[in-house]
Enzyme design. Structure first.
Site, mmCIF file in Angstrom:
data_model
loop_
_atom_site.group_PDB
_atom_site.id
_atom_site.type_symbol
_atom_site.label_atom_id
_atom_site.label_comp_id
_atom_site.label_asym_id
_atom_site.label_seq_id
_atom_site.Cartn_x
_atom_site.Cartn_y
_atom_site.Cartn_z
ATOM 1 N N LYS A 104 0.859 -1.180 0.000
ATOM 2 C CA LYS A 104 0.000 0.000 0.000
ATOM 3 C C LYS A 104 0.890 1.223 0.000
ATOM 4 C CE LYS A 104 -4.433 0.795 0.003
ATOM 5 N NZ LYS A 104 -5.448 -0.096 -0.566
HETATM 6 P P1 NAD Z 1 -12.946 7.525 -3.300
HETATM 7 O O1 NAD Z 1 -12.013 8.603 -2.939
HETATM 8 O O2 NAD Z 1 -13.303 7.292 -4.728
HETATM 9 O O3 NAD Z 1 -14.358 7.752 -2.517
HETATM 10 C C1 NAD Z 1 -14.458 7.878 -1.131
HETATM 11 C C2 NAD Z 1 -15.906 8.325 -0.807
HETATM 12 O O4 NAD Z 1 -16.111 8.266 0.599
HETATM 13 C C3 NAD Z 1 -16.206 9.747 -1.225
HETATM 14 O O5 NAD Z 1 -17.557 9.810 -1.669
HETATM 15 C C4 NAD Z 1 -16.069 10.552 0.078
HETATM 16 O O6 NAD Z 1 -16.829 11.732 0.092
HETATM 17 C C5 NAD Z 1 -16.611 9.527 1.060
HETATM 18 N N1 NAD Z 1 -16.167 9.703 2.434
HETATM 19 C C6 NAD Z 1 -14.904 9.852 2.894
HETATM 20 N N2 NAD Z 1 -14.912 9.958 4.243
HETATM 21 C C7 NAD Z 1 -16.211 9.865 4.622
HETATM 22 C C8 NAD Z 1 -16.874 9.887 5.860
HETATM 23 N N3 NAD Z 1 -16.201 10.041 6.990
HETATM 24 N N4 NAD Z 1 -18.219 9.726 5.872
HETATM 25 C C9 NAD Z 1 -18.920 9.585 4.747
HETATM 26 N N5 NAD Z 1 -18.346 9.542 3.529
HETATM 27 C C10 NAD Z 1 -17.016 9.688 3.472
HETATM 28 O O7 NAD Z 1 -12.367 6.216 -2.617
HETATM 29 P P2 NAD Z 1 -12.658 4.692 -3.017
HETATM 30 O O8 NAD Z 1 -11.672 4.252 -4.013
HETATM 31 O O9 NAD Z 1 -14.130 4.529 -3.270
HETATM 32 O O10 NAD Z 1 -12.260 3.955 -1.643
HETATM 33 C C11 NAD Z 1 -13.162 3.887 -0.547
HETATM 34 C C12 NAD Z 1 -12.695 2.778 0.387
HETATM 35 O O11 NAD Z 1 -12.646 1.530 -0.312
HETATM 36 C C13 NAD Z 1 -11.294 2.962 0.980
HETATM 37 O O12 NAD Z 1 -11.281 2.354 2.260
HETATM 38 C C14 NAD Z 1 -10.423 2.147 0.026
HETATM 39 O O13 NAD Z 1 -9.218 1.732 0.628
HETATM 40 C C15 NAD Z 1 -11.347 0.976 -0.238
HETATM 41 N N6 NAD Z 1 -11.088 0.204 -1.456
HETATM 42 C C16 NAD Z 1 -10.990 0.803 -2.679
HETATM 43 C C17 NAD Z 1 -10.797 0.017 -3.820
HETATM 44 C C18 NAD Z 1 -10.792 0.599 -5.211
HETATM 45 O O14 NAD Z 1 -10.689 -0.176 -6.168
HETATM 46 N N7 NAD Z 1 -10.910 1.907 -5.372
HETATM 47 C C19 NAD Z 1 -10.674 -1.373 -3.693
HETATM 48 C C20 NAD Z 1 -10.783 -1.952 -2.437
HETATM 49 C C21 NAD Z 1 -10.991 -1.151 -1.331
#
Ligand code: NAD
Length: 419
Positions: A104
């Site tokens: 990561k």
């Molecule tokens: P992103 O930046 O595209 O979206 C994050 C979303 O969460 C946004 O809408 C933001 O406004 C919202 N957010 C952030 N903090 C918040 C809070 N405290 N309360 C409510 N909403 C909140 O990020 P993403 O890629 O969707 O990743 C989200 C999660 O999923 C992370 O934990 C990431 O590690 C995990 N993840 C992502 C992927 C991927 O392929 N992108 C894969 C596996 C896991």
């Protein structure tokens, strides 16, 4: 009780290690981190000044293959957070059986506070710092919170410039025009849909189920859209700025198209959605069939786990549930489908992208989605066979961790130690 994500990850690992009676040497090995790279670097701003930034890349364990994991741009990035997320990647790759180890990375930055030019400067400089430890056969970054296909394109270009030729296999989650995979952008949300469909198959599937989704980015936005398209009703939805409730269902497909085009969820709602604005915590405590925390870590804690009313939680985010909350959910009979299974669709299609890149092949979206469904369903049933729903004394998280630890220890044992 641990509440930081690294403490949580280590506590969950130790619980699972106790349950599989892991010996002390492997326990110590797997609680350690192969590489922790920490750098501070300057970035030129639009006004000609420069600012210092801090970046981190961690490799947890690479017994099963090259290190794989996202790069996050967020003000909350810390070395401990990146370590925890790298460890989760090791387990996640093992659960779905893709041949990668866990990594990561992150930069302490609010990407919304910078222009595209500044983000490009930052990405290129951070990539230059990473050149010695990343590579298509040793560590392959991908998008995470705050990063996207454009950032991957800059990483690929910078790494390729340093080597004198184009190396598409250095990142996954690239734009399609640069060798990205069909289906990668939607893969994590689609994986959540496929796992839920397996889970609910015997009980009539997704149609008519009510769902609450926290987070409306790559994971939450796509999951909400696809669950709605599969027949579920998204009654609660929230991002960092606004939380919404509509008993008749929120049109997540329309809202996601709007936010992807640059608008905000709040503006979409004012113009089109007309859902009631609610307090952020009501998204987590909503009375729905399925809760999808898909925003960030440690949002379900000992303090609010008692308020959750959904009987089923599927973790879209990494580490959204602390061990204290987990214990409360187990006691209350709430099923949690853990992150290392539920959100593994992203790394699975990243693996497909990497394979396609190495073979100069391009799969169709139908081929990608069919392979994704096969892998997610297989992993789901492998976890469930160790801990059936309602099974006494185990949780799906423990079962997924057992499976992952066994697979990593098997690889370590077969490889032996050098020298
Ligand atoms: P992103 O930046 O595209 O979206 C994050 C979303 O969460 C946004 O809408 C933001 O406004 C919202 N957010 C952030 N903090 C918040 C809070 N405290 N309360 C409510 N909403 C909140 O990020 P993403 O890629 O969707 O990743 C989200 C999660 O999923 C992370 O934990 C990431 O590690 C995990 N993840 C992502 C992927 C991927 O392929 N992108 C894969 C596996 C896991």
């Amino acid at each position: 009780m641990p509440e930081s994500i690294l403490e949580s990850a280590l506590a969950q690992f130790n619980t699972a290690a106790d349950q599989v009676r892991l010996d002390d040497q492997h326990r110590e090995y797997l609680s350690s981190f192969k590489t922790t790279f920490h750098t501070q670097f300057p970035v030129e701003m639009d006004d000609g000044s420069f600012r210092m930034f801090e970046g981190v890349r961690v490799h947890h364990n690479v017994a099963r293959g090259p290190a794989k994991g996202g790069i996050r741009y967020d003000l909350g990035v810390t070395v401990d957070e990146v370590k925890a997320l790298a460890m989760l990647m090791t387990w996640k790759c093992a659960v779905v059986g893709v041949p990668f180890g866990g990594a990561k990375g992150g930069v302490v930055v609010d990407p919304r506070a910078h222009s595209a030019a500044e983000l490009q400067n930052l990405t290129r400089r951070f990539t230059s710092e990473l050149v010695p430890i990343i590579g298509p056969e040793k560590d392959i970054p991908a998008p995470d919170m705050g990063t996207n296909p454009q950032v991957m394109a800059w990483i690929m270009d910078t790494y390729s410039m340093a080597h004198g030729y184009t190396i598409p296999g250095i990142v996954t989650g690239k734009p399609l025009a640069l060798g990205g995979s069909e289906g990668r952008f939607e893969a994590t949300g689609r994986g959540i849909q496929y796992v839920l469909e397996e889970h609910l198959r015997a009980e009539g599937g997704l149609a008519g189920r009510t769902v609450s989704v926290q987070g409306f980015g790559n994971v939450g936005g796509v999951a909400a859209k696809l669950l709605q398209q599969a027949g579920a009703k998204v009654t609660h939805l929230g991002d960092r700025y606004v939380s919404l409730h509509h008993p008749g269902g929120i049109d997540a497909t329309s809202a996601f198209a709007y936010t992807q085009a640059g608008g905000t969820l709040a503006d979409w709602n004012r113009e089109f959605g007309h859902a009631e604005e609610i307090a952020p915590e009501e998204v987590l405590s909503a009375e729905v069939d399925v809760l999808v925390p898909a925003a960030t870590e440690s949002v379900l804690t000992g303090a609010n786990a008692g308020d959750v009313r959904a009987p089923l939680i599927i973790e879209g985010a990494n580490g959204p549930t602390t061990p204290e909350a987990d214990a409360i959910f187990q006691q209350r009979g709430i099923t949690v489908i853990p992150d290392i299974l539920a959100n593994a669709g992203g790394v699975t299609v990243s693996y497909f992208e990497w394979v396609q890149g190495r073979q100069f092949m391009h799969w169709t979206e139908e081929e990608v989605n069919a392979q994704l469904r096969r892998i997610m369903a297989k992993a789901y049933h492998e976890v469930m066979s160790r801990c059936p729903v309602g099974g006494e004394g185990c949780t799906q998280r423990q079962a997924a961790n057992w499976l992952a630890i066994e697979r990593v220890v098997e690889a370590l044992t077969l490889r032996g130690f050098f020298p």
